[in-house]
Scaffold this motif. Sequence first.
Motif, PDB file in Angstrom:
ATOM      1  N   GLU A   1      -4.730 -68.765 -26.320  1.00 55.23           N
ATOM      2  CA  GLU A   1      -5.433 -67.504 -26.552  1.00 55.23           C
ATOM      3  C   GLU A   1      -4.715 -66.659 -27.596  1.00 55.23           C
ATOM      4  OE1 GLU A   1      -6.156 -65.332 -23.014  1.00 55.23           O
ATOM      5  OE2 GLU A   1      -7.492 -66.855 -22.134  1.00 55.23           O
ATOM      6  N   THR A   2      -3.396 -66.628 -27.536  1.00 56.82           N
ATOM      7  CA  THR A   2      -2.609 -65.871 -28.508  1.00 56.82           C
ATOM      8  C   THR A   2      -2.797 -66.448 -29.903  1.00 56.82           C
ATOM      9  OG1 THR A   2      -0.948 -65.375 -26.813  1.00 56.82           O
ATOM     10  CG2 THR A   2      -0.292 -65.073 -29.113  1.00 56.82           C
ATOM     11  N   LEU A   3      -2.767 -67.768 -30.007  1.00 54.85           N
ATOM     12  CA  LEU A   3      -2.955 -68.417 -31.299  1.00 54.85           C
ATOM     13  C   LEU A   3      -4.342 -68.127 -31.860  1.00 54.85           C
ATOM     14  CD1 LEU A   3      -2.173 -70.367 -33.565  1.00 54.85           C
ATOM     15  CD2 LEU A   3      -2.915 -72.253 -32.083  1.00 54.85           C
ATOM     16  N   GLU A   4      -5.374 -68.249 -31.031  1.00 51.85           N
ATOM     17  CA  GLU A   4      -6.736 -68.018 -31.514  1.00 51.85           C
ATOM     18  C   GLU A   4      -6.924 -66.573 -31.968  1.00 51.85           C
ATOM     19  OE1 GLU A   4      -8.998 -70.233 -32.189  1.00 51.85           O
ATOM     20  OE2 GLU A   4      -7.567 -71.755 -31.551  1.00 51.85           O
ATOM     21  N   HIS A   5      -6.324 -65.654 -31.262  1.00 50.01           N
ATOM     22  CA  HIS A   5      -6.422 -64.247 -31.679  1.00 50.01           C
ATOM     23  C   HIS A   5      -5.739 -64.047 -33.029  1.00 50.01           C
ATOM     24  CE1 HIS A   5      -6.839 -59.947 -31.370  1.00 50.01           C
ATOM     25  NE2 HIS A   5      -5.541 -59.775 -31.465  1.00 50.01           N
ATOM     26  N   TYR A   6      -4.600 -64.682 -33.210  1.00 49.09           N
ATOM     27  CA  TYR A   6      -3.890 -64.593 -34.500  1.00 49.09           C
ATOM     28  C   TYR A   6      -4.737 -65.169 -35.624  1.00 49.09           C
ATOM     29  CZ  TYR A   6      -0.637 -65.853 -38.218  1.00 49.09           C
ATOM     30  OH  TYR A   6      -0.040 -66.019 -39.446  1.00 49.09           O
ATOM     31  N   LEU A   7      -5.289 -66.353 -35.419  1.00 50.03           N
ATOM     32  CA  LEU A   7      -6.068 -67.008 -36.475  1.00 50.03           C
ATOM     33  C   LEU A   7      -7.354 -66.242 -36.799  1.00 50.03           C
ATOM     34  CD1 LEU A   7      -5.658 -70.760 -35.464  1.00 50.03           C
ATOM     35  CD2 LEU A   7      -4.486 -69.526 -37.303  1.00 50.03           C
ATOM     36  N   SER A   8      -7.864 -65.501 -35.836  1.00 49.30           N
ATOM     37  CA  SER A   8      -9.104 -64.760 -36.062  1.00 49.30           C
ATOM     38  C   SER A   8      -8.890 -63.500 -36.895  1.00 49.30           C
ATOM     39  CB  SER A   8      -9.740 -64.383 -34.728  1.00 49.30           C
ATOM     40  OG  SER A   8      -8.975 -63.380 -34.063  1.00 49.30           O
ATOM     41  N   ARG A   9      -7.657 -63.023 -36.953  1.00 53.82           N
ATOM     42  CA  ARG A   9      -7.420 -61.752 -37.645  1.00 53.82           C
ATOM     43  C   ARG A   9      -6.509 -61.861 -38.862  1.00 53.82           C
ATOM     44  NH1 ARG A   9      -2.307 -60.179 -35.917  1.00 53.82           N
ATOM     45  NH2 ARG A   9      -1.657 -61.137 -33.943  1.00 53.82           N
ATOM     46  N   VAL A  10      -5.761 -62.969 -39.018  1.00 56.96           N
ATOM     47  CA  VAL A  10      -4.807 -63.063 -40.110  1.00 56.96           C
ATOM     48  C   VAL A  10      -5.531 -63.248 -41.440  1.00 56.96           C
ATOM     49  CG1 VAL A  10      -4.514 -65.579 -39.932  1.00 56.96           C
ATOM     50  CG2 VAL A  10      -2.680 -64.171 -40.889  1.00 56.96           C
ATOM     51  N   GLN A  11      -5.003 -62.608 -42.471  1.00 58.02           N
ATOM     52  CA  GLN A  11      -5.520 -62.788 -43.825  1.00 58.02           C
ATOM     53  C   GLN A  11      -4.723 -63.914 -44.480  1.00 58.02           C
ATOM     54  OE1 GLN A  11      -5.252 -59.305 -46.302  1.00 58.02           O
ATOM     55  NE2 GLN A  11      -6.564 -60.168 -47.902  1.00 58.02           N
ATOM     56  N   LEU A  12      -5.393 -65.004 -44.782  1.00 54.54           N
ATOM     57  CA  LEU A  12      -4.715 -66.198 -45.301  1.00 54.54           C
ATOM     58  C   LEU A  12      -4.555 -66.089 -46.815  1.00 54.54           C
ATOM     59  CD1 LEU A  12      -6.611 -68.853 -43.150  1.00 54.54           C
ATOM     60  CD2 LEU A  12      -4.377 -67.825 -42.715  1.00 54.54           C
ATOM     61  N   LEU A  13      -3.372 -65.658 -47.233  1.00 53.75           N
ATOM     62  CA  LEU A  13      -3.074 -65.450 -48.650  1.00 53.75           C
ATOM     63  C   LEU A  13      -2.383 -66.667 -49.242  1.00 53.75           C
ATOM     64  CD1 LEU A  13      -1.621 -61.822 -48.386  1.00 53.75           C
ATOM     65  CD2 LEU A  13      -3.976 -62.491 -48.919  1.00 53.75           C
ATOM     66  N   SER A  14      -2.543 -66.871 -50.527  1.00 48.89           N
ATOM     67  CA  SER A  14      -1.843 -67.932 -51.247  1.00 48.89           C
ATOM     68  C   SER A  14      -0.579 -67.348 -51.865  1.00 48.89           C
ATOM     69  CB  SER A  14      -2.737 -68.524 -52.338  1.00 48.89           C
ATOM     70  OG  SER A  14      -3.830 -69.205 -51.780  1.00 48.89           O
ATOM     71  N   TYR A  15       0.575 -67.662 -51.279  1.00 45.54           N
ATOM     72  CA  TYR A  15       1.837 -67.168 -51.813  1.00 45.54           C
ATOM     73  C   TYR A  15       2.302 -68.001 -52.997  1.00 45.54           C
ATOM     74  CZ  TYR A  15       2.149 -64.137 -47.758  1.00 45.54           C
ATOM     75  OH  TYR A  15       1.899 -63.166 -46.828  1.00 45.54           O
ATOM     76  N   THR A  16       1.968 -69.276 -52.989  1.00 48.10           N
ATOM     77  CA  THR A  16       2.259 -70.175 -54.109  1.00 48.10           C
ATOM     78  C   THR A  16       1.046 -71.096 -54.268  1.00 48.10           C
ATOM     79  OG1 THR A  16       3.192 -72.076 -52.928  1.00 48.10           O
ATOM     80  CG2 THR A  16       4.671 -70.209 -53.321  1.00 48.10           C
ATOM     81  N   ARG A  17       1.095 -71.956 -55.263  1.00 46.74           N
ATOM     82  CA  ARG A  17      -0.022 -72.887 -55.463  1.00 46.74           C
ATOM     83  C   ARG A  17      -0.048 -73.978 -54.398  1.00 46.74           C
ATOM     84  NH1 ARG A  17       1.303 -77.518 -58.775  1.00 46.74           N
ATOM     85  NH2 ARG A  17       3.499 -77.571 -59.389  1.00 46.74           N
ATOM     86  N   TYR A  18       0.987 -74.037 -53.561  1.00 42.60           N
ATOM     87  CA  TYR A  18       1.052 -75.043 -52.504  1.00 42.60           C
ATOM     88  C   TYR A  18       0.600 -74.510 -51.142  1.00 42.60           C
ATOM     89  CZ  TYR A  18       4.100 -77.287 -55.954  1.00 42.60           C
ATOM     90  OH  TYR A  18       4.613 -77.830 -57.106  1.00 42.60           O
ATOM     91  N   THR A  19       0.363 -73.220 -51.021  1.00 43.35           N
ATOM     92  CA  THR A  19       0.049 -72.621 -49.723  1.00 43.35           C
ATOM     93  C   THR A  19      -1.270 -73.143 -49.164  1.00 43.35           C
ATOM     94  OG1 THR A  19       1.140 -70.588 -50.460  1.00 43.35           O
ATOM     95  CG2 THR A  19      -0.182 -70.467 -48.453  1.00 43.35           C
ATOM     96  N   VAL A  20      -1.227 -73.595 -47.920  1.00 43.67           N
ATOM     97  CA  VAL A  20      -2.437 -74.016 -47.224  1.00 43.67           C
ATOM     98  C   VAL A  20      -3.120 -72.775 -46.650  1.00 43.67           C
ATOM     99  CG1 VAL A  20      -3.379 -75.348 -45.297  1.00 43.67           C
ATOM    100  CG2 VAL A  20      -1.496 -76.275 -46.664  1.00 43.67           C
ATOM    101  N   THR A  21      -4.375 -72.536 -47.040  1.00 39.18           N
ATOM    102  CA  THR A  21      -5.098 -71.354 -46.569  1.00 39.18           C
ATOM    103  C   THR A  21      -6.393 -71.709 -45.837  1.00 39.18           C
ATOM    104  OG1 THR A  21      -6.181 -71.133 -48.729  1.00 39.18           O
ATOM    105  CG2 THR A  21      -4.165 -69.861 -48.377  1.00 39.18           C
ATOM    106  N   ASP A  22      -6.713 -72.992 -45.748  1.00 38.40           N
ATOM    107  CA  ASP A  22      -7.901 -73.416 -45.009  1.00 38.40           C
ATOM    108  C   ASP A  22      -7.565 -73.433 -43.516  1.00 38.40           C
ATOM    109  OD1 ASP A  22     -10.678 -74.888 -45.040  1.00 38.40           O
ATOM    110  OD2 ASP A  22      -9.356 -76.059 -43.719  1.00 38.40           O
TER     111      ASP A  22
END
Length: 259
Positions: free
Chosen positions: A158-179
């Motif tokens: 539940e904690t993980l799902e809440h985090y994934l539902s609200r986090v903004q997935l930014l690209s810090y480098t060209r290698y960052t996984v954001t999907d």
Amino acid sequence: MGVLFTYMNSEIKSAGRILDLLEYMASRREAVPLAQIVRDLSFPKSSAHGLVQTLAARGHVVQDDVGRYMLVEASRHGFPFRRHEEPLVVVAKPFMEKLRDESGETILLATMNAHCDIRRLAKCVSRHRVRYDVNLDAAIAAYCTATGRVLLAFTPKETLEHYLSRVQLLSYTRYTVTDIERIRDVLTKVRRDGYALNDQEFVTGSTGIAAPIFDGTGAVAAALNLGVPTVRYNEQREGFLLMVRSAADDISRALGYRR
């Protein structure tokens, strides 16, 4: 009036020594015994002992299992230090120093709260001229760092799902996984394999390997992370992985964990 002046002068001298001691402890990368503090600062032994005990009572200094003193990282970097984290740092620090010496790289210890905010508690910095280092209070993204991935992978669903539902997935480098689905797959792999990897996803040119630390109840108490310039990681990746996992297991056992 003369007695009052002597009293005030004594208080000022004690305050000066406290500040000298804090500055000295902040400059040390390793825990130090009382005898070394006395020698390096030229304090009377009784005075030095009283000062470090005062700092320990206020939560600024902790003493390890062989009697050496170290400044609590929270005191150095300004964030509140929770009481249950002090024993964790005291137990983990000797293993972190050993891992730093064996690997030659920077070692970090971190925890995560219920909101999935990462807190770095301690570090042992590499002695290489070119090395990975970071301020302990610097921001850290959980989804694209080795430390964060270990802690997210073992957090309640539940904690993980809440985090994934609200986090903004930014690209810090060209290698960052954001999907988000790829991130879920990564976390599943971390739970299965027992370690996490961040290969230039947060900082270009640096790689992190992290493993979970379990407490006596079987819960994940923290993550142990090795940070290394990517060029050195590519040369010794298997060795680094084995060292990190072994050190995390040693700390877990020292905390009372039994498989």
